[in-house]
Design a protein around this motif. Structure first.
Motif, PDB file in Angstrom:
ATOM      1  N   SER A   1       4.129  -6.923 -11.546  1.00 49.18           N
ATOM      2  CA  SER A   1       4.939  -7.475 -10.471  1.00 49.18           C
ATOM      3  C   SER A   1       4.743  -6.598  -9.249  1.00 49.18           C
ATOM      4  CB  SER A   1       6.417  -7.508 -10.871  1.00 49.18           C
ATOM      5  OG  SER A   1       6.921  -6.184 -10.977  1.00 49.18           O
ATOM      6  N   LEU A   2       5.503  -6.878  -8.202  1.00 51.68           N
ATOM      7  CA  LEU A   2       5.473  -6.016  -7.027  1.00 51.68           C
ATOM      8  C   LEU A   2       6.016  -4.630  -7.358  1.00 51.68           C
ATOM      9  CD1 LEU A   2       4.814  -6.015  -3.971  1.00 51.68           C
ATOM     10  CD2 LEU A   2       7.174  -6.711  -3.546  1.00 51.68           C
ATOM     11  N   ARG A   3       6.861  -4.549  -8.373  1.00 55.64           N
ATOM     12  CA  ARG A   3       7.452  -3.265  -8.769  1.00 55.64           C
ATOM     13  C   ARG A   3       6.446  -2.364  -9.463  1.00 55.64           C
ATOM     14  NH1 ARG A   3      12.073  -6.219 -12.296  1.00 55.64           N
ATOM     15  NH2 ARG A   3      13.044  -7.468 -10.646  1.00 55.64           N
ATOM     16  N   GLU A   4       5.655  -2.931 -10.372  1.00 53.23           N
ATOM     17  CA  GLU A   4       4.804  -2.131 -11.247  1.00 53.23           C
ATOM     18  C   GLU A   4       3.676  -2.980 -11.807  1.00 53.23           C
ATOM     19  OE1 GLU A   4       7.218  -0.988 -14.618  1.00 53.23           O
ATOM     20  OE2 GLU A   4       8.238  -2.928 -14.580  1.00 53.23           O
ATOM     21  N   ASN A   5       2.683  -2.284 -12.329  1.00 49.10           N
ATOM     22  CA  ASN A   5       1.565  -2.947 -12.998  1.00 49.10           C
ATOM     23  C   ASN A   5       1.064  -1.984 -14.072  1.00 49.10           C
ATOM     24  OD1 ASN A   5      -0.730  -4.261 -13.825  1.00 49.10           O
ATOM     25  ND2 ASN A   5      -1.545  -4.625 -11.780  1.00 49.10           N
TER      26      ASN A   5
END
Length: 272
Positions: free
Chosen positions: A64-68
């Protein structure tokens, strides 16, 4: 090796280095206390741990925009050595000596592996600046320490995937801690312990074994309940705005539903 054998080795190493680690912790940035120790285990054992990590297709992708990144907490699906090294860090001797180094009374390990377990990150993957969720899965205990054990052989700092601490906020330069092979990093978690993992720029995977310790009281008197709260990196103002809005909305939900709308799946369900 089983968790007792591994804990014996870890306890011997930490006991030997204890005074030096206490000094390192006491002289780390006052806003986020941390320390690390290299060559935690004999090299052949650390190499075995790296070798038995599952392929990315056997792990859960969080993107996501938060983490990968890839994660796993249901440890009975994988080589038993991975479960043994995770729970070696929950041996009471290890918990006690780490608590002593960090000046925390009676830290409590997490057998549920809530947000713990193993993780893996490859090229272009990242973890944006964030505060860890303040509590355990049942919202009874305060999260106080983050334990990160890195097991990727020959991982160079320039590859990325390094731990970043932001003790003075995103406006000031971060502290970078190399995710070096066979290195254990311990950091405090509280309302100001903003941290991230730098984007990986190398064709390979950085592997990590993770644990959290909890306590009946927070580290800071000013600590308040919060969900995992993400920010954008300093150079990405738009992502920061979106992520701050995302955190605000999730906090509003948690004011109504104390444990969230649905159960967080990132736990070890030993009966499954």
């Amino acid at each position: 090796m089983n968790r007792i054998d591994l804990a014996n080795l870890i306890f011997e190493k930490l006991s030997l280095e204890k005074d030096k680690l206490k000094f390192q912790f006491e002289n780390s940035d006052s806003n986020i206390g941390y320390w690390y120790v290299d060559d935690l285990l004999p090299e052949d054992i650390a190499l075995k741990i790296a070798k038995v990590f599952p392929d990315s297709g056997q792990m859960v992708l969080k993107k996501s925009l938060r983490e990968n990144k890839y994660i796993a907490a249901q440890m009975n699906l994988y080589d038993s050595l991975l479960e043994e090294i995770i729970f070696a860090f929950q041996d009471q001797r290890i918990v006690a000596v780490i608590g002593e180094i960090c000046e925390i009374k009676n830290p409590i390990p997490d057998e549920n592996l809530y947000a713990g377990g193993i993780s893996m990150m490859g090229k272009k993957q990242f973890l944006n600046p964030h505060l860890d969720n303040s509590h355990d899965k049942d919202r009874n205990l305060w999260r106080v320490l983050n334990l990160l054990y890195y097991v990727t052989p020959d991982w160079q700092e320039e590859y990325g995937g390094n731990l970043e601490l932001w003790p003075n906020g995103l406006e000031q330069k971060q502290i970078t801690i190399h995710s070096k092979f066979n290195r254990l990093v311990i950091m405090e978690t509280h309302n100001d312990s903003l941290h991230s993992v730098s984007p990986i720029v190398f064709e390979g995977y950085r592997r990590c074994v993770s644990n959290y310790y909890f306590a009946k009281s927070p580290l800071l008197a000013s600590d308040k309940f919060h969900v995992t709260s993400f920010r954008g990196r300093p150079e990405n103002k738009m992502a920061d705005l979106v992520l701050r809005t995302d955190t605000f909305l999730r906090m509003c939900i948690r004011k109504v539903f104390k444990k969230g709308i649905k159960e967080n799946p990132h736990v070890y369900k030993k009966d499954q």
